[in-house]
Design an enzyme around this catalytic site. Structure first.
Site, PDB file in Angstrom:
ATOM      1  N   GLY A 221       0.824  -1.200   0.000  1.00 23.73           N
ATOM      2  CA  GLY A 221       0.000   0.000   0.000  1.00 23.73           C
ATOM      3  C   GLY A 221       0.858   1.249   0.000  1.00 23.73           C
ATOM      4  O   GLY A 221       2.013   1.225  -0.441  1.00 23.73           O
ATOM      5  N   SER A 222       0.330   2.322   0.520  1.00 31.60           N
ATOM      6  CA  SER A 222       1.004   3.621   0.449  1.00 31.60           C
ATOM      7  C   SER A 222       2.172   3.702   1.417  1.00 31.60           C
ATOM      8  O   SER A 222       2.203   3.037   2.460  1.00 31.60           O
ATOM      9  CB  SER A 222       0.010   4.743   0.756  1.00 31.60           C
ATOM     10  OG  SER A 222      -0.337   4.739   2.134  1.00 31.60           O
ATOM     11  N   GLU A 243       5.717  -3.385   0.795  1.00 32.99           N
ATOM     12  CA  GLU A 243       5.805  -2.981  -0.619  1.00 32.99           C
ATOM     13  C   GLU A 243       4.965  -1.728  -0.742  1.00 32.99           C
ATOM     14  O   GLU A 243       3.743  -1.770  -0.727  1.00 32.99           O
ATOM     15  CB  GLU A 243       5.298  -4.109  -1.524  1.00 32.99           C
ATOM     16  CG  GLU A 243       5.711  -3.927  -2.974  1.00 32.99           C
ATOM     17  CD  GLU A 243       4.601  -3.369  -3.833  1.00 32.99           C
ATOM     18  OE1 GLU A 243       4.476  -2.114  -3.873  1.00 32.99           O
ATOM     19  OE2 GLU A 243       3.879  -4.151  -4.447  1.00 32.99           O
ATOM     20  N   CYS A 277       1.339  -0.691  -8.464  1.00 34.92           N
ATOM     21  CA  CYS A 277       2.465  -0.076  -7.760  1.00 34.92           C
ATOM     22  C   CYS A 277       3.699   0.025  -8.654  1.00 34.92           C
ATOM     23  O   CYS A 277       4.391   1.041  -8.659  1.00 34.92           O
ATOM     24  CB  CYS A 277       2.804  -0.890  -6.512  1.00 34.92           C
ATOM     25  SG  CYS A 277       1.481  -0.923  -5.283  1.00 34.92           S
TER      26      CYS A 277
END
Length: 469
Positions: A221-222, A243, A277
């Site tokens: 995620g962020s 990640e 991503c």
């Protein structure tokens, strides 16, 4: 084999609080997902912890065999999973989208099962003997995103199970039904208690990441959320694989065939409608081929249909949620306001249903425009002109993220030289974003740490123990 209606009914059956889930392409209500309490999270952790010892005691070969059976179960329910994924996430059936993602779940399950166990002998000579063993951690928290809600869940769940851990999974609140459905299917094969799933908001994730009974946290995620997880994990020194954000750069050298690379450039950037991503998010092109590369990209973009995911002809879909739509809209507007050229797209039909943003390619843009330096995570690609390679590398490397990058050239040795100077966890040559279950993947800088896939991925969900003597 369960039908779509049957699978949906199974994952939405809940007597407590629920949340409405809508199709991002049409706005239609799909169903109502459970919203679990923090007490339910605690119970799931307790259940996984209670099952951990018996699961760890099963032989590695038996766990691998169960992963193969889980892959078979995913394939048996593929049609229902594909439809649910397309309706909930918005991605089309075809292209590198819903059918691709469900198929990849089976591929990665089997790869996790078949990767040789990383235990190995370190030395065995006159000085003595030492062996490296990789033991189960215990309970793994798998916190998964909304862009690839099935495939990334498998990336976290499969290696964790293979190495003898139990798992509590929390899907994104934007795509809870897909995550719950996947776990339900896997649990038709797995022993009771080994894999749990909880559905709800960030409070559940916070509970998971602060629990002393969770030995490992896997999160995609962020970067902002990743930093909060790091803070939450500090008290118990919980192991992490993170990640995080990308904003991947690509550098196109002057010796390319623009027409030949255009399709791969396009899909490197626009896979999953840009919601990936490790997608190509900013492209630096040498001045001598700049106009031709932009023209070929635009020409190819016009051939790729966008629309409702369940319509077979479409290969691009909507943005999954209003939050992401607004981010893309704001960043493209920043490019327009700066005087950059909108080669295609950039003018959404704001009254139309769904979160559709047209495929947008932007040229003649300042390298420090917000569309370039902020991660757009959507179907808008800024193309920056350069004449000096050293300057292009400075621009590519100056951001604080470094998940992936790419170099495009007909001269492999030259491309390898440039790749060595790029600050990212992976650099692709004449491609972008391609992943393989045996090739380790993970970021540099603030794109996170830890590796997934292959033997390195198995080691990441285990405790390394040296036995010497």
């Amino acid at each position: 084999m369960q039908t779509y209606d049957g699978l949906l009914a199974a994952v939405t059956a809940h007597e407590g609080q629920t949340q409405e889930v809508r199709d991002p392409a049409t706005g239609a209500v799909i169903g109502h997902a459970p919203v679990h309490s923090v007490e339910a999270v605690d119970r799931a952790i307790e259940t996984a912890a209670a099952a951990a010892a018996s699961w760890a005691a099963i032989s590695d070969a038996d766990r691998a065999a169960l992963l193969h059976r889980a892959a078979d179960a995913v394939e048996a329910h593929a049609d229902a999973l594909v439809e649910l994924l397309s309706r909930e996430q918005g991605k089309p059936l075809n292209g590198p989208n819903a059918r691709f993602e469900v198929g990849a779940c089976a591929v990665w399950l089997r790869a996790a099962a078949d990767t040789p166990h990383p235990n190995h002998e370190i030395i065995n000579d006159e000085s003595g003997r030492a062996t490296m063993h990789y033991r189960p951690i215990g309970v793994v928290a798998a916190i998964t995103p909304w862009n690839w809600p099935l495939m990334i869940a498998i990336w976290q769940i499969a290696p964790s199970l293979r190495m003898g851990n139990t798992v509590v999974q929390k899907p994104s609140e934007y795509t809870p039904l897909s995550g719950l459905a996947l776990v339900r299917i896997l649990n038709t094969v797995l022993p009771e208690g080994v894999l749990q799933s909880v559905s709800g908001g960030g409070d559940l994730g916070a509970r998971l990441t602060s629990s002393p009974k969770v030995g490992k946290i896997m999160f995609t995620g962020s970067t902002a959320t990743g930093k909060k997880i790091i803070e939450a994990s500090a008290e118990h020194v919980t192991r992490l694989t993170l990640e995080l954000g990308g904003n991947d750069a690509g550098i196109v050298l002057p010796d390319v065939d623009a027409k030949a690379i255009a399709p791969d450039l396009f899909w490197g950037a626009f896979i999953n409608t840009g919601q990936t991503c490790a997608a190509l998010k900013r492209l630096y092109v040498h001045d001598s081929v700049y106009d031709e590369v932009v023209a070929e990209l635009v020409a190819f973009a016009r051939t790729v249909p966008m629309g409702v995911g369940l319509e077979e002809q479409n290969e691009l879909g909507p943005l999954q949620n209003k939050m992401q739509y607004d981010i893309v809209d704001r960043l493209v507007q920043s490019a327009i306001d700066s005087g950059a050229t909108i080669e295609c797209g950039g003018n959404p039909e704001r009254e139309a249903p769904g979160f559709f943003y047209p495929t947008t390619i932007v040229s003649n843009i300042d390298p420090h425009n917000p569309l370039v330096v902020e991660e757009q995570f959507g179907p808008a690609l800024p193309v920056v002109r350069f004449s000096d390679l050293d300057e292009a590398l400075v621009l590519a490397n100056e951001l604080e993220v470094g998940l992936g990058a790419s170099v495009w050239s007909s001269d492999r040795e030259k491309a390898l030289d440039v790749a060595a100077r790029m600050e990212s966890g992976t650099v692709w040559i004449n491609g972008h974003g391609g992943l393989h279950p045996m090739i380790p993947f993970g970021g540099a800088k603030q794109s996170g740490y830890g590796k997934e896939f292959g033997a390195e991925g198995l080691k990441a969900v285990a405790v390394a123990q040296v036995v010497s003597g």
